[in-house]
Design an enzyme around this catalytic site. Structure first.
Site, mmCIF file in Angstrom:
data_model
loop_
_atom_site.group_PDB
_atom_site.id
_atom_site.type_symbol
_atom_site.label_atom_id
_atom_site.label_comp_id
_atom_site.label_asym_id
_atom_site.label_seq_id
_atom_site.Cartn_x
_atom_site.Cartn_y
_atom_site.Cartn_z
ATOM 1 N N GLU A 81 1.157 7.507 -9.178
ATOM 2 C CA GLU A 81 1.578 7.353 -10.586
ATOM 3 C C GLU A 81 0.370 7.278 -11.524
ATOM 4 O O GLU A 81 0.398 7.804 -12.633
ATOM 5 C CB GLU A 81 2.450 6.098 -10.728
ATOM 6 C CG GLU A 81 3.797 6.247 -10.034
ATOM 7 C CD GLU A 81 4.567 4.939 -10.000
ATOM 8 O OE1 GLU A 81 4.087 3.976 -9.361
ATOM 9 O OE2 GLU A 81 5.647 4.870 -10.610
ATOM 10 N N ALA B 199 0.581 0.139 -5.258
ATOM 11 C CA ALA B 199 0.486 -1.238 -5.743
ATOM 12 C C ALA B 199 0.204 -2.109 -4.530
ATOM 13 O O ALA B 199 0.531 -1.726 -3.399
ATOM 14 C CB ALA B 199 1.797 -1.641 -6.394
ATOM 15 N N GLU C 59 8.071 4.453 -2.385
ATOM 16 C CA GLU C 59 8.691 3.174 -2.770
ATOM 17 C C GLU C 59 10.035 2.917 -2.089
ATOM 18 O O GLU C 59 10.365 1.789 -1.748
ATOM 19 C CB GLU C 59 8.875 3.099 -4.301
ATOM 20 C CG GLU C 59 7.615 2.776 -5.075
ATOM 21 C CD GLU C 59 6.732 3.988 -5.363
ATOM 22 O OE1 GLU C 59 6.966 5.063 -4.785
ATOM 23 O OE2 GLU C 59 5.800 3.842 -6.178
ATOM 24 N N GLY D 268 1.983 3.549 -6.718
ATOM 25 C CA GLY D 268 1.293 3.310 -7.989
ATOM 26 C C GLY D 268 0.003 4.116 -8.137
ATOM 27 O O GLY D 268 -0.448 4.353 -9.255
HETATM 28 N N1 DAK Z 1 -1.097 -2.776 -0.521
HETATM 29 C C1 DAK Z 1 -1.823 -3.702 0.148
HETATM 30 N N2 DAK Z 1 -2.625 -3.425 1.191
HETATM 31 C C2 DAK Z 1 -2.682 -2.149 1.586
HETATM 32 C C3 DAK Z 1 -1.946 -1.119 0.955
HETATM 33 C C4 DAK Z 1 -1.129 -1.477 -0.141
HETATM 34 N N3 DAK Z 1 -0.443 -0.578 -0.859
HETATM 35 N N4 DAK Z 1 -2.216 0.032 1.587
HETATM 36 C C5 DAK Z 1 -3.077 -0.263 2.570
HETATM 37 N N5 DAK Z 1 -3.364 -1.566 2.566
HETATM 38 C C6 DAK Z 1 -4.254 -2.292 3.483
HETATM 39 C C7 DAK Z 1 -3.646 -2.420 4.874
HETATM 40 O O1 DAK Z 1 -2.741 -3.493 4.908
HETATM 41 C C8 DAK Z 1 -4.886 -2.647 5.693
HETATM 42 O O2 DAK Z 1 -5.288 -3.992 5.537
HETATM 43 P P1 DAK Z 1 -5.728 -4.909 6.820
HETATM 44 O O3 DAK Z 1 -4.564 -4.851 7.739
HETATM 45 O O4 DAK Z 1 -6.940 -4.198 7.363
HETATM 46 O O5 DAK Z 1 -6.011 -6.246 6.221
HETATM 47 C C9 DAK Z 1 -5.936 -1.772 5.018
HETATM 48 O O6 DAK Z 1 -5.442 -1.529 3.699
HETATM 49 C C10 DAK Z 1 -6.138 -0.424 5.697
HETATM 50 O O7 DAK Z 1 -4.874 0.191 5.838
HETATM 51 P P2 DAK Z 1 -4.323 0.778 7.219
HETATM 52 O O8 DAK Z 1 -4.959 0.064 8.383
HETATM 53 O O9 DAK Z 1 -2.844 0.785 7.147
HETATM 54 O O10 DAK Z 1 -4.903 2.268 7.169
HETATM 55 P P3 DAK Z 1 -4.295 3.553 7.876
HETATM 56 O O11 DAK Z 1 -5.324 4.615 7.737
HETATM 57 O O12 DAK Z 1 -3.788 3.248 9.241
HETATM 58 O O13 DAK Z 1 -3.030 3.945 6.999
HETATM 59 C C11 DAK Z 1 -1.844 4.313 4.909
HETATM 60 C C12 DAK Z 1 -3.213 4.380 5.666
HETATM 61 C C13 DAK Z 1 -2.143 4.630 3.441
HETATM 62 C C14 DAK Z 1 -0.931 5.414 5.479
HETATM 63 C C15 DAK Z 1 -1.210 2.933 5.110
HETATM 64 O O14 DAK Z 1 -2.193 1.937 4.764
HETATM 65 C C16 DAK Z 1 -0.007 2.718 4.265
HETATM 66 O O15 DAK Z 1 1.083 3.205 4.571
HETATM 67 N N6 DAK Z 1 -0.192 1.947 3.180
HETATM 68 C C17 DAK Z 1 0.895 1.576 2.303
HETATM 69 C C18 DAK Z 1 1.281 2.711 1.427
HETATM 70 C C19 DAK Z 1 2.382 2.272 0.490
HETATM 71 O O16 DAK Z 1 3.535 2.137 0.928
HETATM 72 N N7 DAK Z 1 1.973 1.963 -0.707
HETATM 73 C C20 DAK Z 1 2.842 1.336 -1.668
HETATM 74 C C21 DAK Z 1 3.635 2.377 -2.339
HETATM 75 S S1 DAK Z 1 4.834 1.627 -3.293
HETATM 76 C C22 DAK Z 1 6.062 -2.851 -8.890
HETATM 77 C C23 DAK Z 1 5.523 -1.775 -9.548
HETATM 78 C C24 DAK Z 1 5.059 -0.710 -8.819
HETATM 79 C C25 DAK Z 1 5.173 -0.723 -7.470
HETATM 80 C C26 DAK Z 1 5.716 -1.813 -6.828
HETATM 81 C C27 DAK Z 1 6.187 -2.882 -7.517
HETATM 82 N N8 DAK Z 1 6.548 -3.984 -9.605
HETATM 83 C C28 DAK Z 1 6.583 -3.871 -11.033
HETATM 84 C C29 DAK Z 1 6.885 -5.130 -8.939
HETATM 85 C C30 DAK Z 1 4.671 0.360 -6.741
HETATM 86 C C31 DAK Z 1 4.773 0.284 -5.432
HETATM 87 C C32 DAK Z 1 4.027 1.157 -4.677
HETATM 88 O O17 DAK Z 1 2.935 1.560 -4.992
#
Ligand code: DAK
Length: 256
Positions: free
Chosen positions: A114, A66, A134, A111
């Site tokens: 998922e 997400a 998460e 997400g």
């Molecule tokens: N959201 C927003 N931006 C994201 C992102 C994300 N999930 N994942 C990556 N990006 C963005 C980065 O911020 C970066 O943007 P800039 O800094 O260039 O502006 C760009 O994508 C490239 O990412 P990286 O520079 O970080 O790329 P790397 O190759 O170094 O790293 C990575 C790749 C996938 C390991 C890293 O980007 C990362 O850890 N990303 C986050 C992964 C993550 O934690 N995803 C979220 C999982 S939790 C909800 C319902 C569902 C959910 C939440 C709330 N509600 C009902 C409220 C679910 C939550 C999730 O999905």
């Protein structure tokens, strides 16, 4: 449809590409709305739809979760509503009447993982990574991850993956049953097409009812065995079944 998802229709197969590569295709409100719109209404404009592929734009990600930057201002109430709408959207995919394949071409996190789990079949490139991180954000999966991961990999592995938030490789994901195939990236779409080549020669009503009956096993409000036998009876009277049985007896290919 908004511009976060591109759609290509070829030979009755729709390919939906989540297209926000700069944010690794993170799911914001527009993406979720686009998916909901297409799986509830948009698909109806496709002539004889026989399969759907969901994939990610760019080279690096399927969907990296997400959009973390988009849920900083949510309250308990609005957060729960976002989660409910996401769950509803993923139910539309899980219960869709034609096979939906996730072509996972990179990170499938939170997400995104998922979303892949809501699809009927998952094919991934060797460099894909899966995880439900998460808890690292002080959250739990909100789009069905706590429910679908144990269905696919069993409780012990689901507990480990969700409580540690660790990422696993595509190879490991195949081993534990999270995905069906891990293959070369270049072959991702052709593998999906070869699966559809098999499903689309089968009775479309039977394929759709098989999805329904399998899903009934996981639906606590439903008796799956009851769904199976009533559906079996219904199909026996269908034109499709008459054609399939006649074709077998007449030693020819069925024409559905
Ligand atoms: N959201 C927003 N931006 C994201 C992102 C994300 N999930 N994942 C990556 N990006 C963005 C980065 O911020 C970066 O943007 P800039 O800094 O260039 O502006 C760009 O994508 C490239 O990412 P990286 O520079 O970080 O790329 P790397 O190759 O170094 O790293 C990575 C790749 C996938 C390991 C890293 O980007 C990362 O850890 N990303 C986050 C992964 C993550 O934690 N995803 C979220 C999982 S939790 C909800 C319902 C569902 C959910 C939440 C709330 N509600 C009902 C409220 C679910 C939550 C999730 O999905």
């Amino acid at each position: 449809m908004n511009d976060t998802i591109t759609i290509e229709i070829k030979e009755h197969i729709a390919t939906l590409t989540i297209d926000r590569p700069k944010a690794l295709n993170a799911i914001n409100a527009d993406v979720m709305q686009g998916l909901n719109d297409w799986f509830s209404e948009g698909y109806k404009s496709v002539d004889k739809l026989r399969g759907v592929i969901i994939t990610g734009g760019g080279e690096k990600a399927f969907v990296a979760g997400a959009d973390i930057k988009g849920f900083t201002n949510l309250t308990a109430e609005s957060g729960s509503e976002v989660s409910r709408f996401g769950q509803e959207t993923y139910f539309l995919i899980e219960n869709f009447h034609v096979p939906v394949i996730a072509a996972v071409n990179g990170f499938a996190l939170g997400g995104g993982c998922e979303l892949a789990m809501a699809c009927h079949i998952r094919v991934a490139s060797m460099d894909a990574k899966f995880g439900l991180p998460e808890v690292s954000l002080g959250l739990i999966p909100g789009y069905g991850g706590t429910q679908r991961l144990p269905q696919l990999v069993g409780k012990a592995k689901a507990m480990e993956l969700i409580l540690t938030g660790q990422m696993i490789s595509a190879e490991e994901a195949v081993k534990i049953g999270l995905i069906n195939y891990a293959i070369d990236k270049d072959e991702l779409i052709s593998k999906c097409q070869s699966i559809f080549k098999k499903t689309r020669t089968k009775g479309p009503l039977a394929v759709s009812k098989a999805i329904e009956a399998i899903n009934a096993y996981y639906d606590k409000s439903n008796d799956g065995f009851e769904t199976e036998h009533s559906t079996f009876g219904l199909l026996l009277e269908s034109d499709e079944c008459k054609e399939g049985v006649s074709a077998f007896i007449e030693k020819r290919k069925a024409e559905f």
